[in-house]
Design a protein around this motif. Structure first.
Motif, PDB file in Angstrom:
ATOM      1  N   LEU A 179      15.400  15.840  28.981  1.00 14.90           N
ATOM      2  CA  LEU A 179      14.365  16.777  28.555  1.00 14.90           C
ATOM      3  C   LEU A 179      12.985  16.318  29.006  1.00 14.90           C
ATOM      4  CD1 LEU A 179      13.568  19.286  26.930  1.00 14.90           C
ATOM      5  CD2 LEU A 179      13.478  17.851  24.884  1.00 14.90           C
ATOM      6  N   ALA A 180      12.696  15.035  28.820  1.00 16.55           N
ATOM      7  CA  ALA A 180      11.400  14.510  29.252  1.00 16.55           C
ATOM      8  C   ALA A 180      11.235  14.626  30.760  1.00 16.55           C
ATOM      9  CB  ALA A 180      11.255  13.053  28.811  1.00 16.55           C
ATOM     10  N   GLY A 181      12.312  14.389  31.501  1.00 17.43           N
ATOM     11  CA  GLY A 181      12.249  14.483  32.953  1.00 17.43           C
ATOM     12  C   GLY A 181      11.877  15.871  33.431  1.00 17.43           C
ATOM     13  N   SER A 182      12.404  16.886  32.761  1.00 15.95           N
ATOM     14  CA  SER A 182      12.080  18.259  33.161  1.00 15.95           C
ATOM     15  C   SER A 182      10.602  18.571  32.891  1.00 15.95           C
ATOM     16  CB  SER A 182      12.976  19.247  32.412  1.00 15.95           C
ATOM     17  OG  SER A 182      12.742  19.199  31.013  1.00 15.95           O
ATOM     18  N   VAL A 183      10.075  18.077  31.773  1.00 18.32           N
ATOM     19  CA  VAL A 183       8.656  18.303  31.470  1.00 18.32           C
ATOM     20  C   VAL A 183       7.770  17.544  32.453  1.00 18.32           C
ATOM     21  CG1 VAL A 183       6.862  18.055  29.715  1.00 18.32           C
ATOM     22  CG2 VAL A 183       9.170  18.707  29.042  1.00 18.32           C
ATOM     23  N   ILE A 184       8.140  16.317  32.775  1.00 12.56           N
ATOM     24  CA  ILE A 184       7.363  15.517  33.723  1.00 12.56           C
ATOM     25  C   ILE A 184       7.348  16.189  35.094  1.00 12.56           C
ATOM     26  CG2 ILE A 184       7.369  13.346  35.011  1.00 12.56           C
ATOM     27  CD1 ILE A 184       8.302  11.971  32.433  1.00 12.56           C
ATOM     28  N   ALA A 185       8.491  16.715  35.516  1.00 11.81           N
ATOM     29  CA  ALA A 185       8.554  17.411  36.800  1.00 11.81           C
ATOM     30  C   ALA A 185       7.649  18.638  36.806  1.00 11.81           C
ATOM     31  CB  ALA A 185       9.999  17.813  37.100  1.00 11.81           C
ATOM     32  N   GLU A 186       7.600  19.361  35.687  1.00 13.07           N
ATOM     33  CA  GLU A 186       6.720  20.527  35.589  1.00 13.07           C
ATOM     34  C   GLU A 186       5.256  20.113  35.656  1.00 13.07           C
ATOM     35  OE1 GLU A 186       5.359  24.326  35.322  1.00 13.07           O
ATOM     36  OE2 GLU A 186       7.412  23.641  35.661  1.00 13.07           O
ATOM     37  N   GLY A 190      -2.168   2.452  45.046  1.00 15.45           N
ATOM     38  CA  GLY A 190      -0.864   3.067  44.879  1.00 15.45           C
ATOM     39  C   GLY A 190      -0.965   4.521  44.453  1.00 15.45           C
ATOM     40  N   TYR A 191       0.191   5.090  44.171  1.00 16.71           N
ATOM     41  CA  TYR A 191       0.245   6.493  43.791  1.00 16.71           C
ATOM     42  C   TYR A 191      -0.208   6.689  42.350  1.00 16.71           C
ATOM     43  CZ  TYR A 191       2.870   7.141  48.127  1.00 16.71           C
ATOM     44  OH  TYR A 191       3.252   7.182  49.435  1.00 16.71           O
ATOM     45  N   SER A 192      -0.492   7.945  42.024  1.00 16.14           N
ATOM     46  CA  SER A 192      -1.172   8.254  40.768  1.00 16.14           C
ATOM     47  C   SER A 192      -0.248   8.721  39.649  1.00 16.14           C
ATOM     48  CB  SER A 192      -2.221   9.338  41.033  1.00 16.14           C
ATOM     49  OG  SER A 192      -2.965   9.626  39.876  1.00 16.14           O
ATOM     50  N   PHE A 193       0.851   9.396  39.999  1.00 17.86           N
ATOM     51  CA  PHE A 193       1.666  10.086  38.985  1.00 17.86           C
ATOM     52  C   PHE A 193       3.030   9.424  38.840  1.00 17.86           C
ATOM     53  CE2 PHE A 193       4.629  13.230  37.431  1.00 17.86           C
ATOM     54  CZ  PHE A 193       3.910  13.942  36.497  1.00 17.86           C
ATOM     55  N   PRO A 194       3.407   9.049  37.606  1.00 20.07           N
ATOM     56  CA  PRO A 194       2.623   9.045  36.357  1.00 20.07           C
ATOM     57  C   PRO A 194       1.795   7.768  36.224  1.00 20.07           C
ATOM     58  CG  PRO A 194       4.860   8.349  35.899  1.00 20.07           C
ATOM     59  CD  PRO A 194       4.815   8.655  37.374  1.00 20.07           C
ATOM     60  N   SER A 195       0.925   7.739  35.242  1.00 23.84           N
ATOM     61  CA  SER A 195       0.073   6.575  35.019  1.00 23.84           C
ATOM     62  C   SER A 195       0.891   5.401  34.486  1.00 23.84           C
ATOM     63  CB  SER A 195      -1.026   6.927  34.013  1.00 23.84           C
ATOM     64  OG  SER A 195      -1.676   5.749  33.546  1.00 23.84           O
ATOM     65  N   GLY A 196       0.918   4.318  35.248  1.00 18.98           N
ATOM     66  CA  GLY A 196       1.654   3.138  34.817  1.00 18.98           C
ATOM     67  C   GLY A 196       1.035   2.475  33.610  1.00 18.98           C
ATOM     68  N   HIS A 197      -0.293   2.426  33.550  1.00 20.57           N
ATOM     69  CA  HIS A 197      -0.967   1.857  32.377  1.00 20.57           C
ATOM     70  C   HIS A 197      -0.594   2.633  31.110  1.00 20.57           C
ATOM     71  CE1 HIS A 197      -3.373  -0.617  35.033  1.00 20.57           C
ATOM     72  NE2 HIS A 197      -4.088  -1.083  34.023  1.00 20.57           N
ATOM     73  N   SER A 198      -0.579   3.955  31.223  1.00 27.87           N
ATOM     74  CA  SER A 198      -0.295   4.786  30.050  1.00 27.87           C
ATOM     75  C   SER A 198       1.141   4.607  29.576  1.00 27.87           C
ATOM     76  CB  SER A 198      -0.558   6.260  30.375  1.00 27.87           C
ATOM     77  OG  SER A 198      -1.895   6.459  30.764  1.00 27.87           O
ATOM     78  N   VAL A 245      -1.853  10.830  33.007  1.00 28.86           N
ATOM     79  CA  VAL A 245      -1.849  10.134  31.720  1.00 28.86           C
ATOM     80  C   VAL A 245      -0.840  10.774  30.762  1.00 28.86           C
ATOM     81  CG1 VAL A 245      -3.250   9.559  29.691  1.00 28.86           C
ATOM     82  CG2 VAL A 245      -4.224   9.343  31.995  1.00 28.86           C
ATOM     83  N   LEU A 246      -0.841  12.105  30.704  1.00 27.37           N
ATOM     84  CA  LEU A 246       0.115  12.801  29.838  1.00 27.37           C
ATOM     85  C   LEU A 246       1.552  12.484  30.232  1.00 27.37           C
ATOM     86  CD1 LEU A 246      -1.541  16.312  29.440  1.00 27.37           C
ATOM     87  CD2 LEU A 246      -1.363  14.519  27.714  1.00 27.37           C
ATOM     88  N   ALA A 247       1.820  12.489  31.536  1.00 26.07           N
ATOM     89  CA  ALA A 247       3.170  12.165  32.000  1.00 26.07           C
ATOM     90  C   ALA A 247       3.528  10.717  31.673  1.00 26.07           C
ATOM     91  CB  ALA A 247       3.276  12.403  33.502  1.00 26.07           C
ATOM     92  N   GLY A 248       2.558   9.818  31.784  1.00 28.90           N
ATOM     93  CA  GLY A 248       2.813   8.423  31.433  1.00 28.90           C
ATOM     94  C   GLY A 248       3.137   8.260  29.960  1.00 28.90           C
ATOM     95  N   TRP A 249       2.371   8.947  29.112  1.00 25.41           N
ATOM     96  CA  TRP A 249       2.664   8.894  27.673  1.00 25.41           C
ATOM     97  C   TRP A 249       4.044   9.469  27.370  1.00 25.41           C
ATOM     98  CZ3 TRP A 249      -2.775  11.009  25.995  1.00 25.41           C
ATOM     99  CH2 TRP A 249      -3.672   9.935  25.906  1.00 25.41           C
ATOM    100  N   LEU A 250       4.369  10.578  28.013  1.00 25.88           N
ATOM    101  CA  LEU A 250       5.668  11.214  27.770  1.00 25.88           C
ATOM    102  C   LEU A 250       6.805  10.318  28.235  1.00 25.88           C
ATOM    103  CD1 LEU A 250       7.314  13.656  26.885  1.00 25.88           C
ATOM    104  CD2 LEU A 250       6.954  14.644  29.153  1.00 25.88           C
TER     105      LEU A 250
END
Length: 282
Positions: free
Chosen positions: A74-81, A186-194, A246-251
């Motif tokens: 479920l999280a993967g589908s939201v992250i992809a969106e 490096g690349y931006s998505f998702p945020s590794g720090h988050s 950041v949202l994707a990192g948190w998710l």
């Protein structure tokens, strides 16, 4: 127009929005703690009444693993969106991402940037690696082997997932002109720090609920929520990540942490029931 207004509002008051976010994050922690306590106190009796899990403890482990798998899908589908929308100029998140990044690039004060550049170290790889080693060693030394393994698996697994997703989506970072204050490669998505801070600090709060007296539980979960929000917010204000990063990192981090807790709780219940069965048979 609406996206531009959002960007201007955030760029004009980054400290104010950070403080408001801290309040919300401090409320999310006790809510999560209440949910965890509810599962622990009522989950056992409920499952005993409705499922064969109480008869065979292996069902508890299987249920935990299946629940973790469903959560990740479920999280993967939201992250992809999020990735798809944020990568398109006319996408919902793409417009918001660009508006916030552009407004911060033009209007963020140097003092504010330096303040958040200090706070962003909460999610640095070196800081979290040292924290991971210290916590794992302490748990192992005190005999909490399951928790130590779960802790290490959570941090290592999240790091691997983040790198995989970055290589899949290959999103460039926002253009930021404050290289003397903050830099990121490096690349931006998702945020590794988050994502890393979400796993590390929320899982520390979970460990606190397992090992510390009850009076420490609420302060620990509140502090964890504040640290997670601060780390993610700092990445956006410093313009080294878009808001959707950041949202994707948190998710990602939050889902991975929940999966880890599900498996740990299931294994612990499995082992406890096995010990009880062995004692009863003896």
């Amino acid at each position: 127009m609406q996206a531009t207004a959002i960007g201007t509002l955030i760029s004009n008051h980054p400290l104010g929005w950070w403080l408001a976010g801290l309040v919300l994050a401090s409320l999310a922690g006790p809510l999560a703690l209440w949910g965890l306590r509810t599962v622990r106190q009522r989950g056992g009796p409920l499952l005993q009444r409705t499922l064969p899990m109480a008869i065979d403890p292996r069902w508890a482990l299987l249920a935990g693993m299946l629940g973790a798998a469903c959560a990740m899908v479920l999280a993967g589908s939201v992250i992809a969106e999020l990735a798809e929308s944020g990568s398109e100029q006319d996408g919902d998140w793409g417009a918001v991402d660009d508006a916030i990044a552009n407004a911060l690039r033009l209007h963020a004060a140097t003092g504010v940037l330096r303040f958040f550049a200090t706070l962003t170290h909460l999610g640095d790889t070196a800081v979290l690696t040292a924290l991971t080693a210290l916590v794992a060693a302490g748990l192992w030394w005190r005999g909490h082997r399951l928790l130590a393994i779960g802790w290490l698996a959570a941090l290592a697994g999240n790091g691997a997932l983040t790198r995989i997703l970055k290589s899949i989506f290959e999103r460039a970072r926002p253009e930021h002109l404050h290289h003397g204050v903050a830099q990121a490669d490096g690349y931006s998505f998702p945020s590794g720090h988050s994502s890393a801070s979400m796993v590390a600090y929320t899982l520390l709060a979970y460990l606190a609920t397992r090992l510390l007296p009850p009076r420490w539980h609420v302060p620990c979960v509140v502090l964890a929520g504040m640290l997670v929000f601060t780390t993610g917010w700092s990445r956006m204000v410093l313009q080294v990540h878009y808001a959707s990063d950041v949202l994707a990192g948190w998710l990602l981090g939050g889902t991975w942490m929940v999966c880890t807790v599900l498996v740990i709780e299931s294994v612990a219940r499995w082992r406890h029931r096995g010990d009880v069965a062995s004692t009863t048979a003896a």
